[in-house]
Design a protein around this motif. Structure first.
Motif, PDB file in Angstrom:
ATOM      1  N   GLU A   1     -33.844  34.475  88.956  1.00  0.00           N
ATOM      2  CA  GLU A   1     -35.290  34.279  89.097  1.00  0.00           C
ATOM      3  C   GLU A   1     -35.802  34.950  90.359  1.00  0.00           C
ATOM      4  OE1 GLU A   1     -36.459  30.148  89.201  1.00  0.00           O
ATOM      5  OE2 GLU A   1     -35.185  29.636  87.500  1.00  0.00           O
ATOM      6  N   GLY A   2     -37.099  35.200  90.372  1.00  0.00           N
ATOM      7  CA  GLY A   2     -37.785  35.623  91.585  1.00  0.00           C
ATOM      8  C   GLY A   2     -37.752  37.114  91.836  1.00  0.00           C
ATOM      9  N   ASP A   3     -37.594  37.434  93.124  1.00  0.00           N
ATOM     10  CA  ASP A   3     -37.712  38.798  93.619  1.00  0.00           C
ATOM     11  C   ASP A   3     -36.533  39.078  94.566  1.00  0.00           C
ATOM     12  OD1 ASP A   3     -38.839  41.251  94.246  1.00  0.00           O
ATOM     13  OD2 ASP A   3     -40.314  40.407  95.636  1.00  0.00           O
ATOM     14  N   PRO A   4     -35.291  39.166  94.029  1.00  0.00           N
ATOM     15  CA  PRO A   4     -34.123  39.328  94.904  1.00  0.00           C
ATOM     16  C   PRO A   4     -34.039  40.697  95.555  1.00  0.00           C
ATOM     17  CG  PRO A   4     -33.462  39.454  92.606  1.00  0.00           C
ATOM     18  CD  PRO A   4     -34.928  39.111  92.616  1.00  0.00           C
ATOM     19  N   GLU A   5     -33.462  40.716  96.754  1.00  0.00           N
ATOM     20  CA  GLU A   5     -33.186  41.952  97.488  1.00  0.00           C
ATOM     21  C   GLU A   5     -31.764  41.839  98.033  1.00  0.00           C
ATOM     22  OE1 GLU A   5     -36.107  42.059 100.600  1.00  0.00           O
ATOM     23  OE2 GLU A   5     -37.749  42.416  99.211  1.00  0.00           O
ATOM     24  N   ILE A   6     -30.965  42.862  97.824  1.00  0.00           N
ATOM     25  CA  ILE A   6     -29.580  42.858  98.285  1.00  0.00           C
ATOM     26  C   ILE A   6     -29.346  44.122  99.102  1.00  0.00           C
ATOM     27  CG2 ILE A   6     -27.138  42.787  97.619  1.00  0.00           C
ATOM     28  CD1 ILE A   6     -28.716  40.271  96.798  1.00  0.00           C
ATOM     29  N   THR A   7     -28.834  43.946 100.312  1.00  0.00           N
ATOM     30  CA  THR A   7     -28.469  45.084 101.153  1.00  0.00           C
ATOM     31  C   THR A   7     -26.959  45.052 101.337  1.00  0.00           C
ATOM     32  OG1 THR A   7     -30.573  44.907 102.333  1.00  0.00           O
ATOM     33  CG2 THR A   7     -28.840  46.224 103.368  1.00  0.00           C
ATOM     34  N   ILE A   8     -26.288  46.117 100.906  1.00  0.00           N
ATOM     35  CA  ILE A   8     -24.837  46.230 101.025  1.00  0.00           C
ATOM     36  C   ILE A   8     -24.541  47.408 101.944  1.00  0.00           C
ATOM     37  CG2 ILE A   8     -22.664  46.642  99.806  1.00  0.00           C
ATOM     38  CD1 ILE A   8     -24.012  45.420  97.315  1.00  0.00           C
ATOM     39  N   GLU A   9     -23.693  47.165 102.946  1.00  0.00           N
ATOM     40  CA  GLU A   9     -23.376  48.219 103.900  1.00  0.00           C
ATOM     41  C   GLU A   9     -22.922  49.489 103.184  1.00  0.00           C
ATOM     42  OE1 GLU A   9     -20.433  48.426 107.615  1.00  0.00           O
ATOM     43  OE2 GLU A   9     -22.430  47.565 107.826  1.00  0.00           O
ATOM     44  N   GLY A  10     -23.543  50.598 103.558  1.00  0.00           N
ATOM     45  CA  GLY A  10     -23.210  51.888 102.966  1.00  0.00           C
ATOM     46  C   GLY A  10     -23.953  52.197 101.674  1.00  0.00           C
TER      47      GLY A  10
ATOM     48  N   HIS B   1     -22.394  43.642  92.418  1.00  0.00           N
ATOM     49  CA  HIS B   1     -21.051  43.452  92.967  1.00  0.00           C
ATOM     50  C   HIS B   1     -21.051  43.788  94.452  1.00  0.00           C
ATOM     51  CE1 HIS B   1     -16.915  45.281  93.746  1.00  0.00           C
ATOM     52  NE2 HIS B   1     -16.691  43.991  93.614  1.00  0.00           N
ATOM     53  N   VAL B   2     -20.401  42.929  95.238  1.00  0.00           N
ATOM     54  CA  VAL B   2     -20.167  43.197  96.654  1.00  0.00           C
ATOM     55  C   VAL B   2     -18.655  43.277  96.833  1.00  0.00           C
ATOM     56  CG1 VAL B   2     -20.465  42.394  99.020  1.00  0.00           C
ATOM     57  CG2 VAL B   2     -22.248  41.926  97.316  1.00  0.00           C
ATOM     58  N   PRO B   3     -18.135  44.441  97.258  1.00  0.00           N
ATOM     59  CA  PRO B   3     -16.688  44.590  97.418  1.00  0.00           C
ATOM     60  C   PRO B   3     -16.099  43.681  98.498  1.00  0.00           C
ATOM     61  CG  PRO B   3     -17.765  46.731  97.331  1.00  0.00           C
ATOM     62  CD  PRO B   3     -18.845  45.697  97.470  1.00  0.00           C
ATOM     63  N   PHE B   4     -14.804  43.489  98.438  1.00  0.00           N
ATOM     64  CA  PHE B   4     -14.027  42.657  99.370  1.00  0.00           C
ATOM     65  C   PHE B   4     -14.369  42.971 100.823  1.00  0.00           C
ATOM     66  CE2 PHE B   4      -9.948  41.959 101.677  1.00  0.00           C
ATOM     67  CZ  PHE B   4      -9.786  40.601 101.429  1.00  0.00           C
ATOM     68  N   GLU B   5     -14.688  41.923 101.586  1.00  0.00           N
ATOM     69  CA  GLU B   5     -14.963  41.987 103.032  1.00  0.00           C
ATOM     70  C   GLU B   5     -16.026  43.007 103.428  1.00  0.00           C
ATOM     71  OE1 GLU B   5     -11.250  42.297 105.184  1.00  0.00           O
ATOM     72  OE2 GLU B   5     -10.707  40.231 104.671  1.00  0.00           O
ATOM     73  N   THR B   6     -17.012  43.234 102.581  1.00  0.00           N
ATOM     74  CA  THR B   6     -18.083  44.177 102.866  1.00  0.00           C
ATOM     75  C   THR B   6     -19.311  43.441 103.390  1.00  0.00           C
ATOM     76  OG1 THR B   6     -17.306  45.687 101.154  1.00  0.00           O
ATOM     77  CG2 THR B   6     -19.586  45.947 101.869  1.00  0.00           C
ATOM     78  N   LEU B   7     -19.852  43.917 104.512  1.00  0.00           N
ATOM     79  CA  LEU B   7     -21.072  43.321 105.059  1.00  0.00           C
ATOM     80  C   LEU B   7     -22.221  43.484 104.073  1.00  0.00           C
ATOM     81  CD1 LEU B   7     -21.051  44.445 108.789  1.00  0.00           C
ATOM     82  CD2 LEU B   7     -21.091  42.091 107.952  1.00  0.00           C
ATOM     83  N   HIS B   8     -22.999  42.417 103.936  1.00  0.00           N
ATOM     84  CA  HIS B   8     -24.161  42.458 103.059  1.00  0.00           C
ATOM     85  C   HIS B   8     -25.153  41.379 103.462  1.00  0.00           C
ATOM     86  CE1 HIS B   8     -21.471  39.524 101.207  1.00  0.00           C
ATOM     87  NE2 HIS B   8     -22.526  38.994 100.601  1.00  0.00           N
TER      88      HIS B   8
END
Length: 146
Positions: free
Chosen positions: A78-87, A100-107
């Protein structure tokens, strides 16, 4: 004499109410509800568990940058999601899609004006905290996990 005292009291109550409302709105925290936490088979994948959480993010807010000791998968509900994944930069995924967020990745997860609800499925290193703040070795405190 009684009228000014009542008027002053009412004015003080109104000021306190509106000051509290504004303060509370700026302090909104995300809510993380644990739906499942269970160990995976040691024969299949030793030292791993599954965590399934419902993450609710208030409008126009973000979690701190963090990472998990595991692989993370999202389903945007629901809503208006925003995802920031390093790189990878910022993504504004469509509702009903997955991420998907990979193993030990900053996000960082966040939400636009409509807030956001995200179902998070994580294959996680057993016994480790559910997440870590950027550059730190302790759990993040910007969302309550229950």
């Amino acid at each position: 004499m009684r009228v000014p005292a009542v008027a002053t009291s009412v004015l003080c109550i109104l000021i306190a109410f509106f000051a509290g409302t504004t303060h509370g709105a700026n302090q909104a925290k995300s809510k993380v509800t644990n739906l499942l936490q269970d160990s995976l088979s040691e024969k299949f994948t030793p030292g791993r568990e599954v965590l399934v959480d419902l993450v609710e993010i208030p409008p126009n807010s973000q979690l701190d940058r963090h990472w998990h000791p595991g692989e993370e998968f999202h389903y945007y509900l629901e809503g208006d999601p925003e995802i920031t994944i390093e790189g990878k930069g910022i993504a504004r995924p469509a509702l009903g899609s997955v991420g998907h967020v990979p193993f030990e990745t900053l996000h960082r997860a966040g939400a636009g004006q409509a807030g956001a609800k995200i179902l998070v499925f994580r294959v996680h290193t057993k016994g480790k905290p559910w997440r870590y703040l950027e550059n730190e070795q302790h759990e993040a405190q910007d969302a309550a996990r229950k």
